[in-house]
Design a protein around this motif. Structure first.
Motif, PDB file in Angstrom:
ATOM      1  N   SER A 105       0.091  -4.814  -8.910  1.00  0.00           N
ATOM      2  CA  SER A 105      -1.100  -4.638  -8.086  1.00  0.00           C
ATOM      3  C   SER A 105      -2.258  -4.191  -8.971  1.00  0.00           C
ATOM      4  N   LEU A 106      -3.464  -4.527  -8.580  1.00  0.00           N
ATOM      5  CA  LEU A 106      -4.638  -4.139  -9.362  1.00  0.00           C
ATOM      6  C   LEU A 106      -4.813  -2.624  -9.369  1.00  0.00           C
ATOM      7  N   ASP A 107      -4.443  -1.975  -8.278  1.00  0.00           N
ATOM      8  CA  ASP A 107      -4.578  -0.523  -8.207  1.00  0.00           C
ATOM      9  C   ASP A 107      -3.669   0.161  -9.231  1.00  0.00           C
ATOM     10  N   ILE A 108      -2.432  -0.293  -9.336  1.00  0.00           N
ATOM     11  CA  ILE A 108      -1.505   0.260 -10.323  1.00  0.00           C
ATOM     12  C   ILE A 108      -2.005  -0.047 -11.733  1.00  0.00           C
ATOM     13  N   TYR A 109      -2.429  -1.283 -11.971  1.00  0.00           N
ATOM     14  CA  TYR A 109      -2.894  -1.689 -13.308  1.00  0.00           C
ATOM     15  C   TYR A 109      -4.117  -0.867 -13.725  1.00  0.00           C
ATOM     16  N   ALA A 126      19.896  -3.454  -2.361  1.00  0.00           N
ATOM     17  CA  ALA A 126      18.856  -4.240  -1.703  1.00  0.00           C
ATOM     18  C   ALA A 126      18.002  -4.934  -2.749  1.00  0.00           C
ATOM     19  N   ALA A 127      17.313  -6.009  -2.317  1.00  0.00           N
ATOM     20  CA  ALA A 127      16.484  -6.780  -3.254  1.00  0.00           C
ATOM     21  C   ALA A 127      15.427  -5.884  -3.886  1.00  0.00           C
ATOM     22  N   PHE A 128      14.878  -4.948  -3.112  1.00  0.00           N
ATOM     23  CA  PHE A 128      13.890  -4.010  -3.646  1.00  0.00           C
ATOM     24  C   PHE A 128      14.285  -2.601  -3.238  1.00  0.00           C
ATOM     25  N   ASP A 129      14.357  -1.719  -4.219  1.00  0.00           N
ATOM     26  CA  ASP A 129      14.754  -0.339  -3.968  1.00  0.00           C
ATOM     27  C   ASP A 129      13.652   0.568  -4.495  1.00  0.00           C
ATOM     28  N   LEU A 130      12.843   1.137  -3.607  1.00  0.00           N
ATOM     29  CA  LEU A 130      11.712   1.962  -4.003  1.00  0.00           C
ATOM     30  C   LEU A 130      12.160   3.207  -4.744  1.00  0.00           C
ATOM     31  N   SER A 131      13.263   3.811  -4.322  1.00  0.00           N
ATOM     32  CA  SER A 131      13.720   5.035  -4.989  1.00  0.00           C
ATOM     33  C   SER A 131      14.072   4.763  -6.446  1.00  0.00           C
ATOM     34  N   ALA A 180       0.819  -1.218   0.000  1.00  0.00           N
ATOM     35  CA  ALA A 180       0.000   0.000   0.000  1.00  0.00           C
ATOM     36  C   ALA A 180       0.850   1.264   0.000  1.00  0.00           C
ATOM     37  N   ASP A 181       1.909   1.294   0.790  1.00  0.00           N
ATOM     38  CA  ASP A 181       2.755   2.486   0.871  1.00  0.00           C
ATOM     39  C   ASP A 181       3.505   2.713  -0.440  1.00  0.00           C
ATOM     40  N   GLU A 182       4.028   1.633  -1.015  1.00  0.00           N
ATOM     41  CA  GLU A 182       4.762   1.757  -2.276  1.00  0.00           C
ATOM     42  C   GLU A 182       3.831   2.189  -3.415  1.00  0.00           C
ATOM     43  N   ILE A 183       2.621   1.656  -3.431  1.00  0.00           N
ATOM     44  CA  ILE A 183       1.647   2.034  -4.460  1.00  0.00           C
ATOM     45  C   ILE A 183       1.263   3.495  -4.319  1.00  0.00           C
ATOM     46  N   SER A 184       1.076   3.937  -3.090  1.00  0.00           N
ATOM     47  CA  SER A 184       0.757   5.341  -2.835  1.00  0.00           C
ATOM     48  C   SER A 184       1.870   6.252  -3.350  1.00  0.00           C
ATOM     49  N   ALA A 185       3.112   5.830  -3.165  1.00  0.00           N
ATOM     50  CA  ALA A 185       4.250   6.624  -3.644  1.00  0.00           C
ATOM     51  C   ALA A 185       4.280   6.658  -5.170  1.00  0.00           C
ATOM     52  N   LEU A 186       3.974   5.531  -5.814  1.00  0.00           N
ATOM     53  CA  LEU A 186       3.971   5.472  -7.275  1.00  0.00           C
ATOM     54  C   LEU A 186       2.864   6.332  -7.877  1.00  0.00           C
ATOM     55  N   LEU A 187       1.721   6.424  -7.193  1.00  0.00           N
ATOM     56  CA  LEU A 187       0.572   7.155  -7.719  1.00  0.00           C
ATOM     57  C   LEU A 187       0.516   8.605  -7.235  1.00  0.00           C
ATOM     58  N   ILE A 200       5.877   7.421 -16.559  1.00  0.00           N
ATOM     59  CA  ILE A 200       4.475   7.063 -16.384  1.00  0.00           C
ATOM     60  C   ILE A 200       3.818   7.967 -15.349  1.00  0.00           C
ATOM     61  N   SER A 201       4.579   8.358 -14.332  1.00  0.00           N
ATOM     62  CA  SER A 201       4.020   9.163 -13.234  1.00  0.00           C
ATOM     63  C   SER A 201       3.525  10.515 -13.713  1.00  0.00           C
ATOM     64  N   MET A 202       4.031  10.991 -14.855  1.00  0.00           N
ATOM     65  CA  MET A 202       3.671  12.322 -15.333  1.00  0.00           C
ATOM     66  C   MET A 202       2.290  12.372 -15.984  1.00  0.00           C
ATOM     67  N   GLY A 203       1.720  11.225 -16.317  1.00  0.00           N
ATOM     68  CA  GLY A 203       0.408  11.193 -16.949  1.00  0.00           C
ATOM     69  C   GLY A 203      -0.725  11.249 -15.937  1.00  0.00           C
ATOM     70  N   TYR A 204      -1.782  11.972 -16.280  1.00  0.00           N
ATOM     71  CA  TYR A 204      -2.956  12.049 -15.413  1.00  0.00           C
ATOM     72  C   TYR A 204      -3.651  10.694 -15.377  1.00  0.00           C
ATOM     73  N   LYS A 205      -4.025  10.237 -14.172  1.00  0.00           N
ATOM     74  CA  LYS A 205      -4.570   8.888 -14.014  1.00  0.00           C
ATOM     75  C   LYS A 205      -5.821   8.857 -13.151  1.00  0.00           C
ATOM     76  N   ARG A 206      -6.717   7.952 -13.532  1.00  0.00           N
ATOM     77  CA  ARG A 206      -7.815   7.513 -12.674  1.00  0.00           C
ATOM     78  C   ARG A 206      -7.986   6.028 -12.937  1.00  0.00           C
ATOM     79  N   ARG A 207      -8.611   5.330 -12.003  1.00  0.00           N
ATOM     80  CA  ARG A 207      -8.845   3.899 -12.230  1.00  0.00           C
ATOM     81  C   ARG A 207      -9.734   3.712 -13.450  1.00  0.00           C
ATOM     82  N   TRP A 208      -9.372   2.751 -14.269  1.00  0.00           N
ATOM     83  CA  TRP A 208     -10.065   2.535 -15.537  1.00  0.00           C
ATOM     84  C   TRP A 208     -11.560   2.326 -15.337  1.00  0.00           C
TER      85      TRP A 208
END
Length: 508
Positions: free
Chosen positions: A334-338, A265-270, A12-19, A279-287
């Motif tokens: 994640s479904l939220d990102i997709y 590290a195995a996963f690096d959020l930065s 949830a935290d990583e998805i929030s950061a991506l969106l 991708i982050s620059m595009g305006y988004k809403r859930r499909w």
């Protein structure tokens, strides 16, 4: 029924950061760098607190001036169109030869391909001068319906495809030679090695079902493609965008490891956020929240319709996850990102159109002096009549253009997307419709701006806004309507499914 996606909860935290919406400074820095790589004239992207991003002129622009050629971030040819047009899978230029393009069209017509047939769109073992064998593609799709006056003998079709028959004056319409996919998948072909390499490095290496792919990945990707062909090929764009991000993540992480001289590290959020930045620059809403309600769906069934759309996205995601998933970049699946990713395409995509050189060829024959025209038509006339109305079919698809997607809507736009005679690839060309002053916003129309006021507002409501451009303000003065659920603002949130206007030409 879709249950909660476990990855939505786990990350949830990583998805929030991506969106998370980028800051104005991040947006300015990103688009300044992007504009420096584009063919454009005096443009800048600004972030408005209420209206979001917009594109503005920082020099005076003249009417008819080309102000932007924008390269797509991701794009895809429609499955149904692949039977009509063989194009580069990266830049969407037509490839091969006029004879090959015509021969393929006649071949598929001879198969009687229709909306109930499988998509026979792909070719195997193509070389520039070799005959083409077809094999079944995945999923179902349709080809153009053509009312032919008669069918040509298969011998003529085959001789065109293997270039044993050369059409008169076709040398004036030479096309780039065909370059096969590096992974030998028989699904993707290119106009040059550079296009093949760029597509491989940007996304295709993960989506290729050639000999470098494992059997399990081939099977999963085949199911994914079949599902996309059966439902909505917007999923293909989503797969390309996720693959693009994964490959950027791996490359960036490798660079960081070398710079820091120790294992990351195995996963690096930065690193993932940096890979996701385009991708982050595009305006988004859930499909499933932003897709327009079809006219044949009763409003009382809207909740069920949106749940059905969510189910379709969930099924698509499971196929893609089976092919590409890795714990290291799990949040991308994640479904939220997709859902947000597909929603970005739904709201921002531009129709991809590249004019056919076959149309140009027959127009050229039609314009020859009478004696030369009669000589050429001794062979070409029967081919033209066999092709029927489909002779001029262009390459058609859908694509996301980063800069164009920042352009807001107006029903009295000062710019539009346009394909000129010289535009033979999939880039979006934007021209000025009228003089544009320094500091003025560059706007396009997402819809047919000549429609009546009420029809325009109804269509624009699908984008989540009511237009208050000068034209709407003038026409709406005498109308009093209450809008309870949609907030007012001057221009639309950047995004358009407006088609690129092709040049106005057609052989009659």
């Amino acid at each position: 029924m879709v249950s909660n996606c476990p990855l939505d909860v786990q990350f949830a935290d990583e998805i929030s950061a991506l969106l998370k919406t980028p800051t104005p400074q991040q947006i300015q820095d990103y688009f300044e760098n992007l504009i420096a790589t584009r063919q454009c004239r005096g443009l800048e992207v600004r972030q408005h607190a209420e209206l979001g991003k917009g594109v503005y002129a920082n020099i005076a622009l003249e009417e008819g001036e080309l102000i932007l050629k924008d390269q797509m971030l991701v794009g895809a040819q429609h499955c149904s169109n692949k039977m009509d047009c063989l194009v580069c899978s990266f830049c969407f230029r037509f490839i091969g030869s006029i004879e090959l393009q015509i021969g393929r069209k006649l071949y598929f017509q001879g198969l009687g391909a229709s909306s109930n047939d499988e998509c026979h769109s792909h070719l195997t073992d193509i070389e520039e001068d070799d005959c083409i064998d077809n094999h079944n593609g995945l999923g179902e799709c349709s080809t153009s319906n053509s009312r032919n006056k008669y069918s040509l003998p298969m011998e003529i079709t085959e001789s065109l495809m293997d270039r044993e028959m050369l059409l008169p004056h076709s040398k004036n319409f030479s096309l780039p030679p065909i370059v096969p996919c590096p992974g030998k998948c028989g699904e993707a072909y290119y106009c040059s090695k550079s296009c093949a390499d760029m597509d491989w490095e940007s996304c295709h290496s993960l989506l290729c079902i050639g000999e470098r792919s494992t059997l399990s990945r081939k099977e999963a990707l085949s199911k994914f493609i079949e599902h996309a062909n059966d439902t909505n090929d917007i999923f293909v764009l989503a797969a390309k965008a996720i693959s693009f991000t994964i490959l950027r993540y791996k490359k960036l992480k490798g660079s960081h490891i070398q710079e820091e001289e120790h294992e990351a590290a195995a996963f690096d959020l930065s690193v993932l956020l940096e890979a996701w930045k385009p991708i982050s620059m595009g305006y988004k809403r859930r499909w499933w929240d932003c897709i327009a309600l079809p006219a044949d769906v009763d409003p009382c069934d809207e909740v069920a319709f949106r749940m059905q759309i969510k189910e379709i996205a969930w099924t698509s995601l499971q196929h893609l996850k089976a092919a590409l998933f890795d714990e290291e970049y799990a949040p991308l699946f994640s479904l939220d990102i997709y859902g947000h990713l597909i929603g970005m395409f739904e709201l921002n995509n531009l129709d991809l159109v590249v004019a056919s050189p076959v149309e140009d060829y027959f127009l050229y024959i039609d314009d020859l002096p009478d004696s030369k025209k009669r000589e050429a038509e001794a062979l070409t006339k029967q081919i033209f009549e066999a092709l029927g109305d489909d002779y001029s079919t262009s390459c058609q698809g859908t694509a996301f253009f980063p800069l164009q997607s920042c352009m807001n809507h107006s029903c009295c736009p000062n710019a539009r997307a346009f394909k000129g005679e010289e535009d033979r690839d999939g880039q979006a060309a934007i021209i000025a419709l009228k003089p544009i002053q320094v500091g003025e916003e560059v706007t396009i129309s997402y819809i047919d701006e000549d429609l009546p006021y009420n029809e325009r507002q109804a269509l624009l409501a699908d984008y989540g806004f009511i237009c208050e451009c000068p034209k709407c303000l003038e026409e709406g003065k005498e109308r009093t309507k209450t809008y309870d659920s949609i907030s007012f603002h001057v221009h639309g949130r950047a995004g358009s499914t407006m088609p690129i206007q092709p040049s106005e030409k057609r052989l009659k």
